[in-house]
Scaffold this motif. Sequence first.
Motif, PDB file in Angstrom:
ATOM      1  N   UNK A  25       0.761  -1.290  -0.120  1.00 49.71           N
ATOM      2  CA  UNK A  25       0.013  -0.051  -0.034  1.00 49.71           C
ATOM      3  C   UNK A  25       0.982   1.194   0.080  1.00 49.71           C
ATOM      4  N   UNK A  26       2.118   1.044   0.410  1.00 52.91           N
ATOM      5  CA  UNK A  26       2.967   2.462   0.480  1.00 52.91           C
ATOM      6  C   UNK A  26       3.299   2.742  -0.966  1.00 52.91           C
ATOM      7  N   UNK A  27       3.344   1.986  -2.074  1.00 55.46           N
ATOM      8  CA  UNK A  27       3.499   2.179  -3.337  1.00 55.46           C
ATOM      9  C   UNK A  27       2.312   3.089  -3.772  1.00 55.46           C
ATOM     10  N   UNK A  28       1.179   3.220  -3.356  1.00 58.41           N
ATOM     11  CA  UNK A  28       0.079   3.903  -3.722  1.00 58.41           C
ATOM     12  C   UNK A  28       0.506   5.532  -3.767  1.00 58.41           C
ATOM     13  N   UNK A  29      -0.191   6.212  -4.905  1.00 57.36           N
ATOM     14  CA  UNK A  29      -0.376   7.638  -4.968  1.00 57.36           C
ATOM     15  C   UNK A  29      -1.650   7.847  -5.601  1.00 57.36           C
ATOM     16  N   UNK A  30      -1.902   9.403  -5.588  1.00 55.23           N
ATOM     17  CA  UNK A  30      -3.264   9.777  -6.488  1.00 55.23           C
ATOM     18  C   UNK A  30      -3.143   9.433  -7.870  1.00 55.23           C
ATOM     19  N   UNK A  47      -9.448   7.693   1.428  1.00 59.21           N
ATOM     20  CA  UNK A  47      -8.858   8.251   2.558  1.00 59.21           C
ATOM     21  C   UNK A  47      -9.144   7.627   3.787  1.00 59.21           C
ATOM     22  N   UNK A  48     -10.534   7.289   3.981  1.00 57.57           N
ATOM     23  CA  UNK A  48     -11.015   6.350   5.110  1.00 57.57           C
ATOM     24  C   UNK A  48     -10.400   4.940   4.917  1.00 57.57           C
ATOM     25  N   UNK A  49     -10.491   4.285   3.898  1.00 55.51           N
ATOM     26  CA  UNK A  49     -10.036   2.895   3.653  1.00 55.51           C
ATOM     27  C   UNK A  49      -8.615   3.026   3.783  1.00 55.51           C
ATOM     28  N   UNK A  50      -7.849   3.919   3.522  1.00 58.10           N
ATOM     29  CA  UNK A  50      -6.409   3.807   3.746  1.00 58.10           C
ATOM     30  C   UNK A  50      -6.323   4.097   5.433  1.00 58.10           C
ATOM     31  N   UNK A  51      -6.791   5.002   6.056  1.00 59.52           N
ATOM     32  CA  UNK A  51      -6.649   5.307   7.385  1.00 59.52           C
ATOM     33  C   UNK A  51      -7.155   3.949   8.071  1.00 59.52           C
ATOM     34  N   UNK A  52      -8.028   3.272   7.949  1.00 59.61           N
ATOM     35  CA  UNK A  52      -8.581   2.138   8.710  1.00 59.61           C
ATOM     36  C   UNK A  52      -7.282   1.038   8.395  1.00 59.61           C
ATOM     37  N   UNK A  53      -6.964   0.895   7.244  1.00 60.09           N
ATOM     38  CA  UNK A  53      -5.891  -0.225   6.932  1.00 60.09           C
ATOM     39  C   UNK A  53      -4.748  -0.096   7.719  1.00 60.09           C
ATOM     40  N   UNK A  91      -6.390  -4.167   7.935  1.00 61.56           N
ATOM     41  CA  UNK A  91      -7.327  -4.814   7.016  1.00 61.56           C
ATOM     42  C   UNK A  91      -8.204  -3.433   6.682  1.00 61.56           C
ATOM     43  N   UNK A  92      -9.025  -3.639   5.662  1.00 62.11           N
ATOM     44  CA  UNK A  92      -9.897  -2.661   5.286  1.00 62.11           C
ATOM     45  C   UNK A  92     -11.172  -2.926   6.040  1.00 62.11           C
ATOM     46  N   UNK A  93     -12.153  -2.150   6.130  1.00 67.10           N
ATOM     47  CA  UNK A  93     -13.250  -2.261   6.860  1.00 67.10           C
ATOM     48  C   UNK A  93     -14.284  -3.039   6.032  1.00 67.10           C
ATOM     49  N   UNK A  94     -15.277  -3.452   6.673  1.00 67.21           N
ATOM     50  CA  UNK A  94     -16.262  -4.148   6.059  1.00 67.21           C
ATOM     51  C   UNK A  94     -17.394  -3.262   5.431  1.00 67.21           C
ATOM     52  N   UNK A  95     -17.980  -3.471   4.229  1.00 69.61           N
ATOM     53  CA  UNK A  95     -18.975  -2.853   3.500  1.00 69.61           C
ATOM     54  C   UNK A  95     -19.992  -1.969   4.766  1.00 69.61           C
ATOM     55  N   UNK A  96     -20.542  -2.642   5.759  1.00 70.47           N
ATOM     56  CA  UNK A  96     -21.226  -1.955   6.643  1.00 70.47           C
ATOM     57  C   UNK A  96     -20.503  -1.025   7.564  1.00 70.47           C
ATOM     58  N   UNK A 125     -13.471  -0.040  -4.205  1.00 67.14           N
ATOM     59  CA  UNK A 125     -12.665   1.003  -3.488  1.00 67.14           C
ATOM     60  C   UNK A 125     -11.324   0.629  -2.799  1.00 67.14           C
ATOM     61  N   UNK A 126     -11.383  -0.631  -2.410  1.00 74.07           N
ATOM     62  CA  UNK A 126      -9.785  -1.106  -1.763  1.00 74.07           C
ATOM     63  C   UNK A 126      -9.035  -1.420  -2.907  1.00 74.07           C
ATOM     64  N   UNK A 127      -9.330  -1.768  -4.145  1.00 75.12           N
ATOM     65  CA  UNK A 127      -8.223  -1.755  -5.334  1.00 75.12           C
ATOM     66  C   UNK A 127      -7.948  -0.429  -5.515  1.00 75.12           C
ATOM     67  N   UNK A 128      -8.593   0.627  -5.586  1.00 78.46           N
ATOM     68  CA  UNK A 128      -8.378   1.827  -6.151  1.00 78.46           C
ATOM     69  C   UNK A 128      -7.522   2.534  -5.074  1.00 78.46           C
TER      70      UNK A 128
END
Length: 105
Positions: free
Chosen positions: A22-27, A51-57, A62-67, A92-95
Amino acid sequence: MNQREIAGRIVGFDDENFMVNHNDWDESIAAALAEEEGVGLLNDRHFMVIEYLRRVYEEKGTGPTIRRLTKESGVPTKELYSLFPGAPAKKAARISGIPKPKGCI
């Protein structure tokens, strides 16, 4: 692991097309992945989810559930499906450049 060029960089992906690091990611990578996923151009609402997904991860490993995503990201379920059509949590997780969330099938 599969490596490929995306947004001018060589990045590792797993067999389901989730980034390995995930550290290879950028916009710019997010924009390219959004095009691949059929999401189109990313806007502020997309980035709110990303940003929410990245913060939770980063906090939980791990990423959050859809709920949880719809309850805590500030983006309601209906809008989430319009932003990331089909499989919103997975797309959203892939992106976002995070691994596949444990709750995804």
